[in-house]
Design a protein around this motif. Structure first.
Motif, PDB file in Angstrom:
ATOM      1  N   PRO A 217       0.799  -1.238   0.000  1.00  0.00           N
ATOM      2  CA  PRO A 217       0.000   0.000   0.000  1.00  0.00           C
ATOM      3  C   PRO A 217       0.824   1.277   0.000  1.00  0.00           C
ATOM      4  N   ASN A 218       2.090   1.189   0.398  1.00  0.00           N
ATOM      5  CA  ASN A 218       2.943   2.386   0.423  1.00  0.00           C
ATOM      6  C   ASN A 218       3.778   2.542  -0.840  1.00  0.00           C
ATOM      7  N   VAL A 219       3.445   1.757  -1.857  1.00  0.00           N
ATOM      8  CA  VAL A 219       4.077   1.884  -3.168  1.00  0.00           C
ATOM      9  C   VAL A 219       3.018   2.328  -4.159  1.00  0.00           C
ATOM     10  N   GLY A 220       3.318   3.385  -4.899  1.00  0.00           N
ATOM     11  CA  GLY A 220       2.340   3.893  -5.851  1.00  0.00           C
ATOM     12  C   GLY A 220       2.978   4.398  -7.125  1.00  0.00           C
ATOM     13  N   VAL A 221       2.202   5.171  -7.870  1.00  0.00           N
ATOM     14  CA  VAL A 221       2.583   5.625  -9.204  1.00  0.00           C
ATOM     15  C   VAL A 221       2.615   7.142  -9.256  1.00  0.00           C
ATOM     16  N   CYS A 222       3.611   7.665  -9.957  1.00  0.00           N
ATOM     17  CA  CYS A 222       3.638   9.073 -10.322  1.00  0.00           C
ATOM     18  C   CYS A 222       3.264   9.158 -11.798  1.00  0.00           C
ATOM     19  N   TRP A 223       2.020   9.548 -12.076  1.00  0.00           N
ATOM     20  CA  TRP A 223       1.574   9.705 -13.464  1.00  0.00           C
ATOM     21  C   TRP A 223       2.365  10.843 -14.087  1.00  0.00           C
TER      22      TRP A 223
END
Length: 305
Positions: A217-223
């Motif tokens: 949950p603490n890994v995401g995306v920079c669009w």
């Protein structure tokens, strides 16, 4: 006189009857009009945006120190900043505890949020010693983000697909690296988000694979608003692949009609995104004026002006 009276009564009766009939038609039509209006979807621009506008120091603010960043962003009504490493602001892992506390206080005492730190670490290399070094260096940057009060976390990236390695293996390696960093970031109240970046690795389906492997949950995306967002099955399909993982957005000049920026902002609002949209635009000799124009167009695209 009798003829005129009879004529008046007759025409008046007809007129009243016509008015009554018209009223009946209007009353009958009213529920249908209301039903039609209810059936039509509310335009996305009518929904109040909860997103915030900020800037990346790359490139427009790369030569600004922290007081200048705060001053210019305040004047242009930009609410936050992503501090890209190596720029004049000097927020680097070499800062002492006291210096880190001072950075945190400067932003806390201002209307500008220190949203995130933009690193250049990537995890696609086949050199395992370098990979380990980059992961450990990222952890130092995550600690820095915590110490200076970053609200979101640290931006990282891939930068390509090594030709000598199968694509699937590289994507898995990047995903596993991000997963390890996600665990570390969570223990420091931060997030790690990977920029949709690099030759091959900027294809959104590949980024989706990285997210699936990382599974944290603490890994995401920079669009990153790349033209590759339109590749394959198109913008809508690609956006939907990762929309629940978007933690940060980078945007180029909004006047570029080669990219569907209005559609992007609508999709972000519809997805419930409440984070920062960062202007990643060229330097200018009149930066605050450019930023003001940028903000106006950003708002206009959302129907807020």
């Amino acid at each position: 006189m009798k003829t005129n009276r009879r004529h008046w009564i007759k025409t008046t009766s007809v007129s009243l009857a016509s008015l009554g009939l018209a009223s009946s038609f209007a009353q009958a039509a009213e529920p249908k009009a209301k039903a039609k209006a209810a059936a039509e979807p509310t335009p996305s621009f009518a929904k109040k945006s909860k997103m915030r506008l900020g800037t990346v120091t790359y490139n427009i603010a790369m030569d600004w120190d922290i007081p200048t960043i705060i001053k210019n962003c305040t004047e242009a009504k930009f609410e936050g900043v992503e501090l890209r490493t190596t720029h004049k602001h000097g927020v680097e892992v070499t800062l002492s505890k006291a210096e880190r506390a001072e950075v945190k206080k400067r932003f806390a005492d201002s209307p500008v949020a220190l949203a995130s730190l933009g690193s250049a670490f990537d995890y696609h290399t086949p050199d395992q010693a370098k990979l380990k070094k980059d992961i450990e260096a990222t952890k130092e940057y995550i600690v820095l983000a915590q110490d200076v009060g970053a609200q979101v976390g640290v931006k990282v990236r891939p930068n390509g697909l090594p030709k000598e390695v199968p694509v699937e293996k590289t994507l898995e390696q990047i995903g596993r690296s991000l997963g390890e960093l996600g665990v570390f970031a969570a223990s420091h109240g931060q997030k790690v988000y990977v920029e949709v970046h690099g030759a091959g690795t900027s294809l959104v389906p590949h980024v989706k694979t990285m997210m699936d492997v990382a599974n944290h949950p603490n890994v995401g995306v920079c669009w990153n608003s790349n033209q590759t967002d339109l590749a394959g099955d198109g913008f809508d399909h690609n956006f939907n692949l990762v929309k629940k993982k978007i933690q940060s957005v980078h945007m180029r000049d909004l006047y570029l009609d080669e990219y569907p920026f209005r559609k992007l902002l609508t999709a972000l609002n519809d997805s419930g995104y409440t984070g920062f949209c960062f202007a990643e635009i060229p330097a200018s000799t009149d930066p605050v004026r450019v930023m003001k124009y940028y903000r106006s167009l950003w708002l206009a695209y959302q129907g807020l002006l």
